[in-house]
Scaffold this motif. Structure first.
Motif, PDB file in Angstrom:
ATOM      1  N   GLN A 145     -10.785  13.336  26.605  1.00 34.07           N
ATOM      2  CA  GLN A 145      -9.628  12.701  25.963  1.00 34.07           C
ATOM      3  C   GLN A 145     -10.044  12.153  24.590  1.00 34.07           C
ATOM      4  O   GLN A 145     -11.183  11.720  24.406  1.00 34.07           O
ATOM      5  N   PRO A 146      -9.111  12.125  23.637  1.00 40.60           N
ATOM      6  CA  PRO A 146      -9.466  11.751  22.259  1.00 40.60           C
ATOM      7  C   PRO A 146      -9.540  10.239  22.033  1.00 40.60           C
ATOM      8  O   PRO A 146      -8.793   9.675  21.231  1.00 40.60           O
ATOM      9  N   LEU A 147     -10.440   9.578  22.731  1.00 38.08           N
ATOM     10  CA  LEU A 147     -10.652   8.144  22.533  1.00 38.08           C
ATOM     11  C   LEU A 147     -12.076   7.943  22.046  1.00 38.08           C
ATOM     12  O   LEU A 147     -13.032   8.258  22.766  1.00 38.08           O
ATOM     13  N   GLU A 148     -12.207   7.423  20.831  1.00 37.80           N
ATOM     14  CA  GLU A 148     -13.527   7.257  20.234  1.00 37.80           C
ATOM     15  C   GLU A 148     -14.380   6.215  20.934  1.00 37.80           C
ATOM     16  O   GLU A 148     -15.542   6.437  21.211  1.00 37.80           O
ATOM     17  N   GLY A 149     -13.815   5.044  21.142  1.00 33.71           N
ATOM     18  CA  GLY A 149     -14.605   3.970  21.752  1.00 33.71           C
ATOM     19  C   GLY A 149     -15.775   3.590  20.872  1.00 33.71           C
ATOM     20  O   GLY A 149     -16.895   3.415  21.345  1.00 33.71           O
ATOM     21  N   THR A 150     -15.509   3.417  19.605  1.00 34.55           N
ATOM     22  CA  THR A 150     -16.553   3.213  18.606  1.00 34.55           C
ATOM     23  C   THR A 150     -17.483   2.045  18.910  1.00 34.55           C
ATOM     24  O   THR A 150     -18.693   2.139  18.718  1.00 34.55           O
ATOM     25  N   CYS A 151     -16.939   0.938  19.390  1.00 35.01           N
ATOM     26  CA  CYS A 151     -17.781  -0.252  19.603  1.00 35.01           C
ATOM     27  C   CYS A 151     -18.362  -0.310  21.012  1.00 35.01           C
ATOM     28  O   CYS A 151     -19.003  -1.297  21.374  1.00 35.01           O
ATOM     29  N   GLU A 152     -18.110   0.720  21.787  1.00 34.88           N
ATOM     30  CA  GLU A 152     -18.676   0.827  23.145  1.00 34.88           C
ATOM     31  C   GLU A 152     -18.314  -0.372  24.011  1.00 34.88           C
ATOM     32  O   GLU A 152     -19.149  -0.935  24.720  1.00 34.88           O
ATOM     33  N   GLY A 153     -17.062  -0.786  23.940  1.00 34.74           N
ATOM     34  CA  GLY A 153     -16.566  -1.809  24.848  1.00 34.74           C
ATOM     35  C   GLY A 153     -16.776  -3.233  24.419  1.00 34.74           C
ATOM     36  O   GLY A 153     -16.583  -4.152  25.212  1.00 34.74           O
ATOM     37  N   GLN A 154     -17.122  -3.458  23.156  1.00 34.99           N
ATOM     38  CA  GLN A 154     -17.371  -4.821  22.677  1.00 34.99           C
ATOM     39  C   GLN A 154     -16.116  -5.497  22.110  1.00 34.99           C
ATOM     40  O   GLN A 154     -16.202  -6.584  21.551  1.00 34.99           O
ATOM     41  N   MET A 155     -14.979  -4.846  22.237  1.00 39.99           N
ATOM     42  CA  MET A 155     -13.698  -5.333  21.700  1.00 39.99           C
ATOM     43  C   MET A 155     -13.772  -5.606  20.198  1.00 39.99           C
ATOM     44  O   MET A 155     -13.261  -6.608  19.694  1.00 39.99           O
ATOM     45  N   ALA A 156     -14.475  -4.737  19.494  1.00 39.35           N
ATOM     46  CA  ALA A 156     -14.606  -4.870  18.049  1.00 39.35           C
ATOM     47  C   ALA A 156     -13.927  -3.719  17.316  1.00 39.35           C
ATOM     48  O   ALA A 156     -14.086  -3.564  16.101  1.00 39.35           O
ATOM     49  N   CYS A 157     -13.192  -2.896  18.036  1.00 40.80           N
ATOM     50  CA  CYS A 157     -12.437  -1.817  17.415  1.00 40.80           C
ATOM     51  C   CYS A 157     -11.174  -1.655  18.261  1.00 40.80           C
ATOM     52  O   CYS A 157     -10.972  -2.408  19.186  1.00 40.80           O
ATOM     53  N   SER A 158     -10.362  -0.707  17.933  1.00 36.61           N
ATOM     54  CA  SER A 158      -9.241  -0.427  18.843  1.00 36.61           C
ATOM     55  C   SER A 158      -9.147   1.073  19.075  1.00 36.61           C
ATOM     56  O   SER A 158      -8.088   1.593  19.366  1.00 36.61           O
ATOM     57  N   THR A 159     -10.278   1.738  18.954  1.00 37.47           N
ATOM     58  CA  THR A 159     -10.282   3.196  19.078  1.00 37.47           C
ATOM     59  C   THR A 159     -10.226   3.659  20.528  1.00 37.47           C
ATOM     60  O   THR A 159     -10.293   4.859  20.785  1.00 37.47           O
ATOM     61  N   CYS A 160     -10.100   2.733  21.451  1.00 36.01           N
ATOM     62  CA  CYS A 160      -9.921   3.096  22.858  1.00 36.01           C
ATOM     63  C   CYS A 160      -8.521   2.707  23.325  1.00 36.01           C
ATOM     64  O   CYS A 160      -8.251   2.666  24.515  1.00 36.01           O
ATOM     65  N   HIS A 161      -7.629   2.461  22.354  1.00 33.90           N
ATOM     66  CA  HIS A 161      -6.258   2.038  22.667  1.00 33.90           C
ATOM     67  C   HIS A 161      -5.521   3.130  23.444  1.00 33.90           C
ATOM     68  O   HIS A 161      -5.520   4.292  23.047  1.00 33.90           O
ATOM     69  N   VAL A 162      -4.917   2.724  24.560  1.00 32.41           N
ATOM     70  CA  VAL A 162      -4.049   3.617  25.329  1.00 32.41           C
ATOM     71  C   VAL A 162      -2.747   2.881  25.636  1.00 32.41           C
ATOM     72  O   VAL A 162      -2.684   1.644  25.585  1.00 32.41           O
ATOM     73  N   ILE A 163      -1.750   3.645  25.956  1.00 30.68           N
ATOM     74  CA  ILE A 163      -0.463   3.062  26.348  1.00 30.68           C
ATOM     75  C   ILE A 163      -0.265   3.371  27.836  1.00 30.68           C
ATOM     76  O   ILE A 163      -0.255   4.535  28.240  1.00 30.68           O
ATOM     77  N   VAL A 164      -0.177   2.331  28.611  1.00 31.32           N
ATOM     78  CA  VAL A 164      -0.039   2.475  30.064  1.00 31.32           C
ATOM     79  C   VAL A 164       1.435   2.678  30.400  1.00 31.32           C
ATOM     80  O   VAL A 164       2.305   2.001  29.826  1.00 31.32           O
ATOM     81  N   GLU A 165       1.704   3.588  31.293  1.00 32.32           N
ATOM     82  CA  GLU A 165       3.087   3.803  31.714  1.00 32.32           C
ATOM     83  C   GLU A 165       3.661   2.482  32.220  1.00 32.32           C
ATOM     84  O   GLU A 165       3.005   1.771  32.998  1.00 32.32           O
ATOM     85  N   ALA A 166       4.868   2.173  31.823  1.00 33.46           N
ATOM     86  CA  ALA A 166       5.472   0.872  32.153  1.00 33.46           C
ATOM     87  C   ALA A 166       5.422   0.589  33.658  1.00 33.46           C
ATOM     88  O   ALA A 166       5.123  -0.535  34.078  1.00 33.46           O
ATOM     89  N   ALA A 167       5.685   1.587  34.472  1.00 36.89           N
ATOM     90  CA  ALA A 167       5.709   1.380  35.920  1.00 36.89           C
ATOM     91  C   ALA A 167       4.332   1.033  36.482  1.00 36.89           C
ATOM     92  O   ALA A 167       4.228   0.477  37.579  1.00 36.89           O
ATOM     93  N   ASP A 168       3.286   1.374  35.747  1.00 40.23           N
ATOM     94  CA  ASP A 168       1.918   1.112  36.209  1.00 40.23           C
ATOM     95  C   ASP A 168       1.307  -0.141  35.579  1.00 40.23           C
ATOM     96  O   ASP A 168       0.249  -0.596  36.008  1.00 40.23           O
ATOM     97  N   PHE A 169       1.956  -0.668  34.568  1.00 39.94           N
ATOM     98  CA  PHE A 169       1.360  -1.769  33.799  1.00 39.94           C
ATOM     99  C   PHE A 169       1.045  -2.978  34.682  1.00 39.94           C
ATOM    100  O   PHE A 169       0.007  -3.627  34.524  1.00 39.94           O
ATOM    101  N   GLY A 170       1.907  -3.269  35.625  1.00 39.73           N
ATOM    102  CA  GLY A 170       1.715  -4.422  36.508  1.00 39.73           C
ATOM    103  C   GLY A 170       0.550  -4.266  37.474  1.00 39.73           C
ATOM    104  O   GLY A 170       0.147  -5.240  38.121  1.00 39.73           O
ATOM    105  N   LYS A 171      -0.004  -3.069  37.580  1.00 40.01           N
ATOM    106  CA  LYS A 171      -1.159  -2.857  38.466  1.00 40.01           C
ATOM    107  C   LYS A 171      -2.441  -3.417  37.848  1.00 40.01           C
ATOM    108  O   LYS A 171      -3.437  -3.592  38.536  1.00 40.01           O
TER     109      LYS A 171
END
Ligand code: FES
Length: 135
Positions: free
Chosen positions: A58-84
């Motif tokens: 999938q085309p997600l860079e994840g540039t900062c490797e999970g350090q919350m210093a980028c947003s290249t791992c941004h995804v949009i969760v289906e509304a029906a699943d968001f509450g999970k």
């Protein structure tokens, strides 16, 4: 062996099968930004969504490797699943404020740990990505 009735089940594998899922596994559906491509994969309980996405091309860079210093791992969760999902931390919400094409159900994939109780999760790739490290 007869399948148990769902209402008799709580947590064993046969019960999960009766519900259409396998215990310890989450079914993740990745959908392309244009909605044209869908990829279904299974992940073990405890898997990280960004790792799973990258392992499946999938085309997600994840540039900062999970350090919350980028947003290249941004995804949009289906509304029906968001509450999970558990609520995002304030730091994640702050980073999502900077993500291009963010919506009310946006999350950072690097912050999502998949749990088998979710059973399935559908996530859409955003139409744009924004790399804070490139600024
Ligand atoms: Fe950078 Fe998720 S990989 S915020």
């Amino acid at each position: 062996m007869p399948q148990p009735r769902v209402r008799d089940c709580m947590s064993d594998d046969r019960c999960a099968a009766a519900r259409g899922s396998v215990a310890g596994v989450v079914r993740v559906i990745f959908v392309s930004a244009d909605g044209e491509k869908r990829q279904e994969v299974e992940a073990p309980d405890g898997a990280n969504l960004l790792d799973l996405a990258q392992a499946n091309g999938q085309p997600l860079e994840g540039t900062c490797e999970g350090q919350m210093a980028c947003s290249t791992c941004h995804v949009i969760v289906e509304a029906a699943d968001f509450g999970k999902l558990p609520r995002a931390l304030e730091a994640e919400e702050d980073m999502l404020d900077l993500a291009a094409a963010a919506t009310r159900t946006s999350r950072l994939a690097c912050q999502i740990t998949l749990k088998s109780k979710m059973e399935s999760l559908t996530v859409f790739m955003p139409s744009e990505s924004h790399n804070m490290q490139g600024l």
